[in-house]
Design an enzyme around this catalytic site. Structure first.
Site, mmCIF file in Angstrom:
data_model
loop_
_atom_site.group_PDB
_atom_site.id
_atom_site.type_symbol
_atom_site.label_atom_id
_atom_site.label_comp_id
_atom_site.label_asym_id
_atom_site.label_seq_id
_atom_site.Cartn_x
_atom_site.Cartn_y
_atom_site.Cartn_z
ATOM 1 N N GLU A 252 0.884 -1.166 0.000
ATOM 2 C CA GLU A 252 0.000 0.000 0.000
ATOM 3 C C GLU A 252 0.919 1.212 0.000
ATOM 4 O O GLU A 252 1.500 1.575 1.029
ATOM 5 C CB GLU A 252 -0.892 0.002 1.262
ATOM 6 C CG GLU A 252 -1.792 -1.222 1.405
ATOM 7 C CD GLU A 252 -2.992 -1.200 0.477
ATOM 8 O OE1 GLU A 252 -3.319 -0.127 -0.060
ATOM 9 O OE2 GLU A 252 -3.589 -2.273 0.267
ATOM 10 N N CYS A 286 -1.981 9.312 2.104
ATOM 11 C CA CYS A 286 -1.737 8.727 0.788
ATOM 12 C C CYS A 286 -2.862 9.120 -0.153
ATOM 13 O O CYS A 286 -2.674 9.179 -1.359
ATOM 14 C CB CYS A 286 -1.630 7.218 0.901
ATOM 15 S SG CYS A 286 -3.036 6.472 1.722
HETATM 16 P P1 NAD Z 1 8.449 4.523 4.767
HETATM 17 O O1 NAD Z 1 8.481 3.673 3.555
HETATM 18 O O2 NAD Z 1 9.575 5.423 5.028
HETATM 19 O O3 NAD Z 1 8.269 3.648 6.091
HETATM 20 C C1 NAD Z 1 7.185 2.769 6.266
HETATM 21 C C2 NAD Z 1 7.578 1.697 7.257
HETATM 22 O O4 NAD Z 1 8.606 0.886 6.686
HETATM 23 C C3 NAD Z 1 8.156 2.217 8.576
HETATM 24 O O5 NAD Z 1 7.659 1.426 9.629
HETATM 25 C C4 NAD Z 1 9.646 2.013 8.394
HETATM 26 O O6 NAD Z 1 10.357 1.867 9.611
HETATM 27 C C5 NAD Z 1 9.669 0.718 7.616
HETATM 28 N N1 NAD Z 1 10.907 0.467 6.858
HETATM 29 C C6 NAD Z 1 11.859 1.334 6.465
HETATM 30 N N2 NAD Z 1 12.826 0.690 5.774
HETATM 31 C C7 NAD Z 1 12.463 -0.616 5.723
HETATM 32 C C8 NAD Z 1 13.028 -1.778 5.123
HETATM 33 N N3 NAD Z 1 14.172 -1.748 4.440
HETATM 34 N N4 NAD Z 1 12.375 -2.950 5.249
HETATM 35 C C9 NAD Z 1 11.192 -3.023 5.912
HETATM 36 N N5 NAD Z 1 10.615 -1.949 6.504
HETATM 37 C C10 NAD Z 1 11.238 -0.760 6.408
HETATM 38 O O7 NAD Z 1 7.072 5.328 4.656
HETATM 39 P P2 NAD Z 1 6.569 6.480 5.625
HETATM 40 O O8 NAD Z 1 7.385 7.690 5.325
HETATM 41 O O9 NAD Z 1 6.452 5.986 7.017
HETATM 42 O O10 NAD Z 1 5.073 6.694 5.099
HETATM 43 C C11 NAD Z 1 4.745 7.598 4.114
HETATM 44 C C12 NAD Z 1 4.451 6.899 2.808
HETATM 45 O O11 NAD Z 1 3.455 5.916 3.012
HETATM 46 C C13 NAD Z 1 3.883 7.822 1.762
HETATM 47 O O12 NAD Z 1 4.441 7.521 0.506
HETATM 48 C C14 NAD Z 1 2.409 7.489 1.769
HETATM 49 O O13 NAD Z 1 1.730 7.811 0.587
HETATM 50 C C15 NAD Z 1 2.442 6.043 2.025
HETATM 51 N N6 NAD Z 1 1.157 5.595 2.551
HETATM 52 C C16 NAD Z 1 0.386 4.756 1.805
HETATM 53 C C17 NAD Z 1 -0.862 4.366 2.269
HETATM 54 C C18 NAD Z 1 -1.748 3.452 1.469
HETATM 55 O O14 NAD Z 1 -2.645 2.867 2.057
HETATM 56 N N7 NAD Z 1 -1.563 3.305 0.171
HETATM 57 C C19 NAD Z 1 -1.311 4.830 3.492
HETATM 58 C C20 NAD Z 1 -0.499 5.688 4.217
HETATM 59 C C21 NAD Z 1 0.742 6.049 3.742
#
Ligand code: NAD
Length: 525
Positions: A252, A286
């Protein structure tokens, strides 16, 4: 084997030992340090997964009714502690208390009610037609839990986006290891507390706090599926890690949602909606409105309405009765600044905002940009901040072409008084969800699937898909076992002729001939 008794007499989850590294949490409102939170090591992640693995068989074989009864206790916990949780989520994110209730907690209550009513129908064994080739047999499909699910969640709606996938995986019979975002660890603790309060058996939900390294360790651990919500860049890493084993992933990811405002729209409603949809959660959704495509004849009038609405937005912390809080993640402001500067350089006009607010914390002014066009970062990339970029379009076809000609495809909306036209255009939008004369709300309807296309990811949760995604379908066929042999079994000697007749009959759609061929096949000994 663990039985329903355990559901009725559950053991309190143990406190998980955490690593020696810690993560400093600062208030997005004041900048002050609020505390330090543990960063789980790879060994601790593996231990959490092992506990979840051990709990999995009993949870999977427990009754859906028993699981549901236990999980419905979350409603009682939220009734008692909801206001306290809204305050703690506000401390973590800076979002208004009303929004913490509305966007974070209300959907959880609605989701529980929806699944209480519908989970049996969604997950229960279903009879399917048996092929014309197999008369007299019974066919079924069952949906079975996958095992141990890793849920990795982001910081923007840190409660909702963690707890709803966890709940869905649990209802479907999986155990879960949740890795909340390191940016919002206070909410991660709230989620841990809620599951401890309802008294789940040990290992059914494990919460491992930590950073990207902790998330990566979880992806490498012995889990059976990864449900990931976050950025495209991290989503790619998650998928690469899952490919090694290989296990299923659901991604997502981000969005750049287009709002198409046609000349016949209720412009006042559309302007209010655009400002809510673009500035809700300080634009860190998002499903934020990130591109407003307005038909030329009403462009100037609509921009004036937007200017008035944006000017009325109150900015402040959760205790300031504000509409819009700060940026939750400090570094995200740099992305917003870069996008706005790039847009200005390429000819966009800043009508309002376009700068940080002169106060402590991570506040950026609500920003209205016009003359925005493809090729600008503010148009091409996800901004995830409080900016409304307006694009003038000649007509509906240009609007649809622009809306679709993009790397993202999460949500979209069409604004027109002609509902038939609105529906037709909504169907043409390349995205997971579309609304007519409304925004965002489909994500709040627990009966509807939610997810993206293109770089917005794949897979769906919420609705029936939200449970099915955490299951593997299993096909079952039953024969009453009365005949000693079957027409398709050995020996093949003497069966070519009637088999060819059956083949031709089915190809020609001649059912009487097919029955005749089967009778002949059955007679060959
Ligand atoms: P991010 O990708 O930086 O982090 C998301 C999660 O992944 C965090 O818990 C982080 O610690 C973890 N993470 C980081 N590196 C990782 C790795 N190598 N392996 C596994 N996990 C890892 O995203 P963010 O900045 O927390 O969130 C914002 C983004 O999320 C935006 O792009 C937003 O659009 C998206 N988002 C999507 C939805 C949806 O339902 N489509 C909903 C909310 C947010």
């Amino acid at each position: 084997m663990w039985t329903r008794n355990v559901l009725e007499d559950p053991v309190q989850a143990e406190t998980i030992p955490q690593g020696e590294r810690t993560n400093e949490k600062r208030s997005p409102v004041t900048g002050q340090v609020l505390g330090r939170f543990p960063i789980a090591s790879a060994a601790e992640v593996q231990a959490a997964v092992a506990r979840a693995r051990q709990a999995a068989p009993a949870w999977k074989s427990s009754s859906l009714e028993g699981r549901m009864r236990l999980l419905m206790r979350i409603k009682d916990v939220l009734r008692t502690h909801g206001e306290e949780y809204a305050r703690r989520i506000g401390e973590d994110t800076g979002k208004p208390h009303a929004d913490a209730l509305m966007s974070e907690m209300l959907p959880v209550l609605a989701t529980l009610d929806y699944y209480k009513k519908n989970a049996e129908k969604i997950l229960g064994r279903k009879k399917q037609p048996s092929s014309i080739l197999f008369p007299g047999k019974a066919s079924y499909v069952e949906h079975q839990a996958i095992g141990v699910v890793a849920v990795i969640s982001p910081w923007n709606f840190p409660f909702n986006l963690a707890i709803i996938p966890v709940l869905s995986a649990l209802i479907s019979g999986n155990t879960v290891v949740l890795k909340p975002s390191e940016v919002t660890p206070i909410t991660g603790e709230v989620v841990r507390e809620i599951f401890a309060r309802i008294g789940l058996p040990v290992g059914v939900v494990e919460v491992v706090q930590g950073d990207g390294g902790t998330g990566a360790a979880l992806c490498e651990a012995n889990v059976d599926k990864i449900f990931f919500t976050g950025s495209v860049a991290t989503g790619r890493k998650v998928m690469a890690a899952a490919a090694k084993r290989p296990i299923p992933v659901e991604l997502e990811l981000g969005g750049k949602d287009a709002m198409i405002v046609l000349a016949d729209a209720n412009l006042k409603r559309a302007a209010k909606a655009a400002v809510w949809g673009g500035l809700l959660n300080c634009g860190q959704a998002c499903v934020s409105v990130e591109r407003i495509l307005v038909e030329a004849p009403v462009h100037d009038r609509f921009v004036e309405l937007l200017r008035t609405e944006v000017s009325n937005v109150r900015v402040g912390g959760p205790d300031e009765d504000a509409d819009m809080g700060p940026m939750i993640f400090g570094r995200q402001i740099e992305t917003v600044e870069r996008h706005v500067e790039d847009a200005k350089k390429r000819g966009a006009k800043v009508l309002l905002g376009g700068h940080r607010l002169d106060r402590p914390g991570q506040f950026y002014a609500p920003t209205l940009l016009t003359n925005v066009s493809p090729g600008m970062a503010i148009y091409d990339d996800e901004t995830f901040g409080p900016v409304l970029p307006v694009v003038k379009v000649a007509d509906q076809d240009e609007a649809i072409r622009l809306a679709n000609d993009h790397q993202y495809g999460l949500n979209g909306s069409v604004w027109t008084r002609d509902i038939k036209r609105g529906l037709a255009l909504a169907s043409r939008l390349e995205c997971g969800q579309a609304t007519v004369n409304d925004l965002i709300i489909s994500v709040g309807n627990p009966a509807l699937p939610f997810g993206g296309v293109k770089n917005s990811g794949f897979g769906r949760y919420h609705g029936p898909e939200g449970l099915l995604t955490f299951t593997q379908p299993k096909a079952i066929m039953v024969d009453r076992g009365l005949l000693n042999s079957e027409p398709f079994w050995f020996p093949f000697r003497g069966k070519y002729g009637p088999m060819k007749d059956a083949f031709d009959a089915l190809a020609e759609g001649r059912m009487t001939k097919l029955v005749g061929a089967f009778v002949k096949l059955a007679r060959v000994r």
